[in-house]
Structure formats: structure tokens, C-alpha cells
Write a protein that holds these residues in place. Structure first.
Motif, short mmCIF file in Angstrom:
data_model
loop_
_atom_site.label_atom_id
_atom_site.label_comp_id
_atom_site.label_asym_id
_atom_site.label_seq_id
_atom_site.Cartn_x
_atom_site.Cartn_y
_atom_site.Cartn_z
N LEU A 178 13.48 4.84 13.57
CA LEU A 178 13.17 4.55 12.17
C LEU A 178 11.72 4.92 11.84
N THR A 179 10.83 4.68 12.77
CA THR A 179 9.43 5.08 12.57
C THR A 179 9.31 6.60 12.53
N GLY A 180 10.06 7.27 13.38
CA GLY A 180 10.09 8.72 13.35
C GLY A 180 10.64 9.24 12.03
N LEU A 181 11.66 8.57 11.51
CA LEU A 181 12.21 8.95 10.20
C LEU A 181 11.17 8.78 9.11
N SER A 212 8.84 13.53 16.08
CA SER A 212 9.78 12.62 15.42
C SER A 212 11.17 13.23 15.36
N ALA A 213 11.26 14.55 15.19
CA ALA A 213 12.56 15.22 15.20
C ALA A 213 13.24 15.09 16.56
N LEU A 214 12.46 15.18 17.63
CA LEU A 214 13.03 15.03 18.98
C LEU A 214 13.53 13.61 19.22
N VAL A 215 12.78 12.63 18.74
CA VAL A 215 13.22 11.24 18.89
C VAL A 215 14.52 11.02 18.12
#
Length: 115
Positions: free
Chosen positions: A65-68, A22-25
Motif C-alpha cells: 500500500l505504501t508502494g502504491l 514500488s513497482a517491484l513490491v
């Protein structure tokens, strides 16, 4: 095997991978937006609408947003489990954060698909 219900992933390793992914996205999204802003000086409302009306940008934004949401949930769970030992207080704080993260996600969804 006992499963902890408050973790997002199946295990600590799974949570680790989810946080890094998620940090990479989010990093890719930030780099893209900064590059777009640098290459388009004097951005106005019509340029924002044009950018966010493309299906690819909508998908990229929802993925971010999903990664967040995932990153925030795992991060706050880890911090609270380390530092807040009172289980009721930790549960209340986690509930507040979950509500906020879901509000961010749904707000982004409704705003994004309204374009």
C-alpha cells in the motif's frame, strides 16, 4: 539549490528509483496473491482472515500500500506536470489524487489491522 516541493523524492533519479522499487513490491504482492489463490481453490472468508491475520502478510500488505501511494503520487505528478499547464488546475487535481491515495492507505491500514 532549488528543491521542487511537489516531487516525492529528492531528484528525478530518486523518483525513478522509487517508482521502480514500488513497482517491484507491487508485482511481488500480485504474484504472491495469484499463487496463493491458485493453490487454494474455493477460498472463503475464514481463509482470507487466516491469511491476513499473519504479521508477515500485514507487513507485506502495508508495504504494498505504501508502494502504491508512492507510485501513484510520482506518476500523477509526472503526468500532470507534462499535460496540465495551468498551475491552479494542476494543484487541484493533485490535491484530489493525494486525498484519494491517502484514503486508500488509511483504509487499508484500518481494515488490515482490524483482522
Amino acid at each position: 539549490m532549488v528543491k521542487i516541493a511537489s516531487t516525492f523524492g529528492r531528484s528525478g533519479t530518486h523518483d525513478f528509483v522509487l517508482v521502480r522499487a514500488s513497482a517491484l513490491v507491487m508485482l511481488a504482492y500480485t504474484i504472491f496473491l495469484v499463487a496463493w489463490l491458485v493453490s487454494n481453490p474455493g477460498v472463503g472468508y475464514s481463509e482470507w482472515v487466516t491469511l491476513f491475520s499473519h504479521l508477515g502478510m500485514k507487513i507485506f500488505t502495508l508495504l504494498t500500500l505504501t508502494g502504491l501511494l508512492i507510485h501513484g503520487w510520482i506518476g500523477i505528478w509526472q503526468v500532470l506536470t507534462d499535460y496540465v499547464k495551468h498551475s491552479l488546475l494542476r494543484g487541484i487535481i493533485q490535491l484530489i489524487f493525494v486525498i484519494a491515495l491517502l484514503a486508500y492507505w488509511f483504509t487499508g491500514l484500518f481494515v488490515l489491522w482490524g483482522v
